[in-house]
Design a protein around this motif. Structure first.
Motif, PDB file in Angstrom:
ATOM      1  N   LEU A 135       0.985  -1.367  -0.083  1.00  8.19           N
ATOM      2  CA  LEU A 135      -0.024   0.089   0.005  1.00  8.19           C
ATOM      3  C   LEU A 135       0.820   1.304  -0.125  1.00  8.19           C
ATOM      4  O   LEU A 135       0.551   2.168  -0.473  1.00  8.19           O
ATOM      5  CB  LEU A 135      -0.859   0.102   1.149  1.00  8.19           C
ATOM      6  N   GLY A 136       2.011   1.242   0.734  1.00  4.17           N
ATOM      7  CA  GLY A 136       2.794   2.373   0.746  1.00  4.17           C
ATOM      8  C   GLY A 136       3.596   2.634  -0.396  1.00  4.17           C
ATOM      9  O   GLY A 136       3.779   3.900  -0.770  1.00  4.17           O
ATOM     10  N   ILE A 137       3.835   1.557  -1.201  1.00  3.68           N
ATOM     11  CA  ILE A 137       4.557   1.850  -2.348  1.00  3.68           C
ATOM     12  C   ILE A 137       3.660   2.355  -3.672  1.00  3.68           C
ATOM     13  O   ILE A 137       3.778   3.395  -4.334  1.00  3.68           O
ATOM     14  CB  ILE A 137       5.021   0.674  -2.979  1.00  3.68           C
ATOM     15  N   PHE A 138       2.197   2.041  -3.856  1.00  2.89           N
ATOM     16  CA  PHE A 138       1.364   2.063  -4.605  1.00  2.89           C
ATOM     17  C   PHE A 138       0.434   3.297  -4.503  1.00  2.89           C
ATOM     18  O   PHE A 138      -0.441   3.666  -5.413  1.00  2.89           O
ATOM     19  CB  PHE A 138       0.615   0.907  -5.127  1.00  2.89           C
ATOM     20  N   LEU A 139       0.115   3.579  -3.112  1.00  2.00           N
ATOM     21  CA  LEU A 139      -0.762   4.670  -2.741  1.00  2.00           C
ATOM     22  C   LEU A 139       0.022   5.825  -2.535  1.00  2.00           C
ATOM     23  O   LEU A 139       1.081   5.738  -1.771  1.00  2.00           O
ATOM     24  CB  LEU A 139      -1.586   4.245  -1.513  1.00  2.00           C
ATOM     25  N   ASP A 140      -0.513   6.967  -2.935  1.00  2.00           N
ATOM     26  CA  ASP A 140       0.052   8.195  -2.392  1.00  2.00           C
ATOM     27  C   ASP A 140      -0.604   8.932  -1.230  1.00  2.00           C
ATOM     28  O   ASP A 140      -1.580   9.771  -1.409  1.00  2.00           O
ATOM     29  CB  ASP A 140       0.152   9.336  -3.612  1.00  2.00           C
ATOM     30  N   ASP A 141      -0.286   8.288  -0.026  1.00  2.00           N
ATOM     31  CA  ASP A 141      -1.008   8.521   1.158  1.00  2.00           C
ATOM     32  C   ASP A 141      -0.410   8.663   2.208  1.00  2.00           C
ATOM     33  O   ASP A 141       0.941   8.064   2.287  1.00  2.00           O
ATOM     34  CB  ASP A 141      -2.249   7.574   1.302  1.00  2.00           C
ATOM     35  N   ASP A 142      -0.807   9.188   3.413  1.00  2.00           N
ATOM     36  CA  ASP A 142      -0.151   9.116   4.905  1.00  2.00           C
ATOM     37  C   ASP A 142      -0.080   7.666   5.316  1.00  2.00           C
ATOM     38  O   ASP A 142      -0.957   6.976   5.018  1.00  2.00           O
ATOM     39  CB  ASP A 142      -0.922  10.066   5.455  1.00  2.00           C
ATOM     40  N   LEU A 143       1.182   7.524   6.099  1.00  2.00           N
ATOM     41  CA  LEU A 143       1.530   6.110   6.398  1.00  2.00           C
ATOM     42  C   LEU A 143       0.338   5.632   7.527  1.00  2.00           C
ATOM     43  O   LEU A 143      -0.097   4.412   7.470  1.00  2.00           O
ATOM     44  CB  LEU A 143       2.667   6.163   7.358  1.00  2.00           C
ATOM     45  N   GLN A 144      -0.390   6.567   8.310  1.00  2.00           N
ATOM     46  CA  GLN A 144      -1.332   6.183   9.418  1.00  2.00           C
ATOM     47  C   GLN A 144      -2.566   5.903   8.599  1.00  2.00           C
ATOM     48  O   GLN A 144      -3.186   4.734   8.982  1.00  2.00           O
ATOM     49  CB  GLN A 144      -1.506   7.428  10.266  1.00  2.00           C
ATOM     50  N   ARG A 145      -2.780   6.412   7.656  1.00  2.00           N
ATOM     51  CA  ARG A 145      -4.266   6.180   6.699  1.00  2.00           C
ATOM     52  C   ARG A 145      -3.976   4.718   6.087  1.00  2.00           C
ATOM     53  O   ARG A 145      -4.622   3.715   5.843  1.00  2.00           O
ATOM     54  CB  ARG A 145      -4.271   7.008   5.592  1.00  2.00           C
ATOM     55  N   ILE A 146      -2.581   4.479   5.676  1.00  2.00           N
ATOM     56  CA  ILE A 146      -2.115   3.108   5.271  1.00  2.00           C
ATOM     57  C   ILE A 146      -2.102   2.147   6.159  1.00  2.00           C
ATOM     58  O   ILE A 146      -2.969   0.844   5.888  1.00  2.00           O
ATOM     59  CB  ILE A 146      -0.753   3.290   4.449  1.00  2.00           C
ATOM     60  N   VAL A 147      -2.019   2.387   7.454  1.00  2.00           N
ATOM     61  CA  VAL A 147      -2.208   1.347   8.412  1.00  2.00           C
ATOM     62  C   VAL A 147      -3.539   1.183   8.475  1.00  2.00           C
ATOM     63  O   VAL A 147      -4.299   0.079   8.777  1.00  2.00           O
ATOM     64  CB  VAL A 147      -1.532   1.790   9.909  1.00  2.00           C
ATOM     65  N   GLY A 148      -4.711   2.129   8.668  1.00  2.00           N
ATOM     66  CA  GLY A 148      -5.853   1.906   8.823  1.00  2.00           C
ATOM     67  C   GLY A 148      -6.649   1.080   7.630  1.00  2.00           C
ATOM     68  O   GLY A 148      -7.517   0.292   7.709  1.00  2.00           O
ATOM     69  N   THR A 149      -6.005   1.618   6.199  1.00  2.00           N
ATOM     70  CA  THR A 149      -6.381   0.584   5.125  1.00  2.00           C
ATOM     71  C   THR A 149      -6.072  -1.022   5.448  1.00  2.00           C
ATOM     72  O   THR A 149      -6.815  -1.854   5.104  1.00  2.00           O
ATOM     73  CB  THR A 149      -5.870   1.219   3.827  1.00  2.00           C
ATOM     74  N   LYS A 150      -4.921  -1.110   5.866  1.00  2.00           N
ATOM     75  CA  LYS A 150      -4.318  -2.410   6.260  1.00  2.00           C
ATOM     76  C   LYS A 150      -5.237  -3.163   7.136  1.00  2.00           C
ATOM     77  O   LYS A 150      -5.369  -4.378   6.882  1.00  2.00           O
ATOM     78  CB  LYS A 150      -2.810  -2.352   6.670  1.00  2.00           C
ATOM     79  N   ASN A 151      -5.763  -2.395   8.211  1.00  2.00           N
ATOM     80  CA  ASN A 151      -6.631  -3.039   9.139  1.00  2.00           C
ATOM     81  C   ASN A 151      -7.809  -3.428   8.616  1.00  2.00           C
ATOM     82  O   ASN A 151      -8.195  -4.680   8.934  1.00  2.00           O
ATOM     83  CB  ASN A 151      -6.759  -2.025  10.430  1.00  2.00           C
ATOM     84  N   VAL A 152      -8.512  -2.978   7.680  1.00  2.00           N
ATOM     85  CA  VAL A 152      -9.740  -3.073   7.182  1.00  2.00           C
ATOM     86  C   VAL A 152      -9.398  -4.367   6.338  1.00  2.00           C
ATOM     87  O   VAL A 152     -10.279  -5.484   6.156  1.00  2.00           O
ATOM     88  CB  VAL A 152     -10.197  -2.084   6.080  1.00  2.00           C
ATOM     89  N   LEU A 153      -8.201  -4.596   5.394  1.00  2.00           N
ATOM     90  CA  LEU A 153      -8.125  -5.738   4.721  1.00  2.00           C
ATOM     91  C   LEU A 153      -7.801  -6.822   5.201  1.00  2.00           C
ATOM     92  O   LEU A 153      -8.269  -7.823   4.878  1.00  2.00           O
ATOM     93  CB  LEU A 153      -6.870  -5.136   3.589  1.00  2.00           C
ATOM     94  N   THR A 154      -6.953  -6.676   6.341  1.00  2.00           N
ATOM     95  CA  THR A 154      -6.639  -7.959   6.969  1.00  2.00           C
ATOM     96  C   THR A 154      -7.729  -8.418   8.000  1.00  2.00           C
ATOM     97  O   THR A 154      -7.973  -9.580   7.837  1.00  2.00           O
ATOM     98  CB  THR A 154      -5.644  -7.665   8.117  1.00  2.00           C
ATOM     99  N   GLY A 155      -8.813  -7.501   8.316  1.00  2.00           N
ATOM    100  CA  GLY A 155      -9.870  -7.885   8.996  1.00  2.00           C
ATOM    101  C   GLY A 155     -10.726  -8.732   7.983  1.00  2.00           C
ATOM    102  O   GLY A 155     -11.451  -9.825   8.491  1.00  2.00           O
ATOM    103  N   LEU A 156     -10.989  -8.137   6.716  1.00  2.00           N
ATOM    104  CA  LEU A 156     -11.656  -9.000   5.601  1.00  2.00           C
ATOM    105  C   LEU A 156     -11.135 -10.346   5.401  1.00  2.00           C
ATOM    106  O   LEU A 156     -11.812 -11.323   5.097  1.00  2.00           O
ATOM    107  CB  LEU A 156     -11.690  -8.182   4.367  1.00  2.00           C
TER     108      LEU A 156
END
Length: 251
Positions: free
Chosen positions: A166-187
């Protein structure tokens, strides 16, 4: 299960929930404890996966502010996670082993290198990217699908892999990336859990203890992780990833 064993499982679940909310690799706390208590590997893995689902939800709740404006991205990448998870769960139940024991430590090490070099890599990619894709494009979708396969099969350190992608392909803040990661791992955990409950042997006492512990840990971990500056958060991710590699290699 006696009282002391129950405390050990609950404690491992709490630690796993806290680590999962920030990085991932929580299964490296719970899975070895279950094996040490004499649970068969597949039963331990399945019960652990089901028990960690509430903890994943707690991590998502803790990072809810960082998820604002990410609905489209989460839907797109969430499909990849769910499909990958179901395939990974099927591989686990078919007892496909061996190859993952070799591939997983290498995969985590590559992910850690990517996490470290991500800021410079992002700049290099941005200079050559013709058009920014808000969802990361097809390569990220494929990578998230692959991480979902691994997550459905075992799951330890899938968060490290996802943060790197996510950090490589998305132009976004690291904390927002961690939030995205939480959703994906939860799924991933939830999809695999549905499959496991339907067709596998689940120890519900273990599930209950890990579920309660991981929920508490998820809330505490999110509160801690959201306060870390990007550099400290990156260092914490790398440290946890290295511990995960050591545990997988040394047993």
């Amino acid at each position: 299960m006696n009282a002391l064993e129950a405390v050990a499982v609950f404690g491992a679940g709490t630690a796993a929930g806290g680590i999962n909310a920030v990085v991932g690799s929580g299964s490296l706390f719970t899975f070895p404890v279950l094996i040490a208590l004499g649970y068969p590997p597949v039963v331990a893995n399945v019960s652990n996966n089901v028990g960690l689902v509430p903890g994943s939800a707690a991590g998502v709740f803790g990072y809810r502010r960082e998820l604002d404006g990410q609905r489209g991205r989460l839907i797109r990448l969430g499909v990849a996670s769910v499909l990958g998870s179901l395939l990974g769960g099927a591989l686990l139940l078919s007892v496909l082993k061996g190859a993952f024991d070799v591939i997983v430590p290498v995969l985590i090490l590559i992910a850690l290198v990517l996490v470290i070099v991500q800021p410079r890599l992002n700049g290099w990619l941005a200079a050559r990217r013709e058009k920014h894709h808000p969802h990361g494009g097809p390569w990220l979708w494929a990578g998230v699908f692959g991480a979902g396969v691994y997550g459905g099969y075992f799951g330890a350190a899938q968060g490290v892999v996802l943060i790197a992608l996510l950090g490589i392909f998305l132009d976004d803040d690291l904390q927002r990336i961690v939030g995205t990661k939480n959703v994906l791992t939860g799924l991933v955990n939830a999809a695999a859990a549905v499959l496991f409950v339907a067709v596998a042997d689940v120890d519900w006492a273990v599930v209950a203890l890990i579920a309660i512990g991981s929920t508490l840990g998820g809330l505490l971990g999110a509160a801690f992780g959201r306060r870390l500056p990007a550099a400290a958060l990156r260092a914490f991710i790398v440290a946890v990833g290295l511990i995960a590699v050591g545990k997988l290699l040394l047993g």
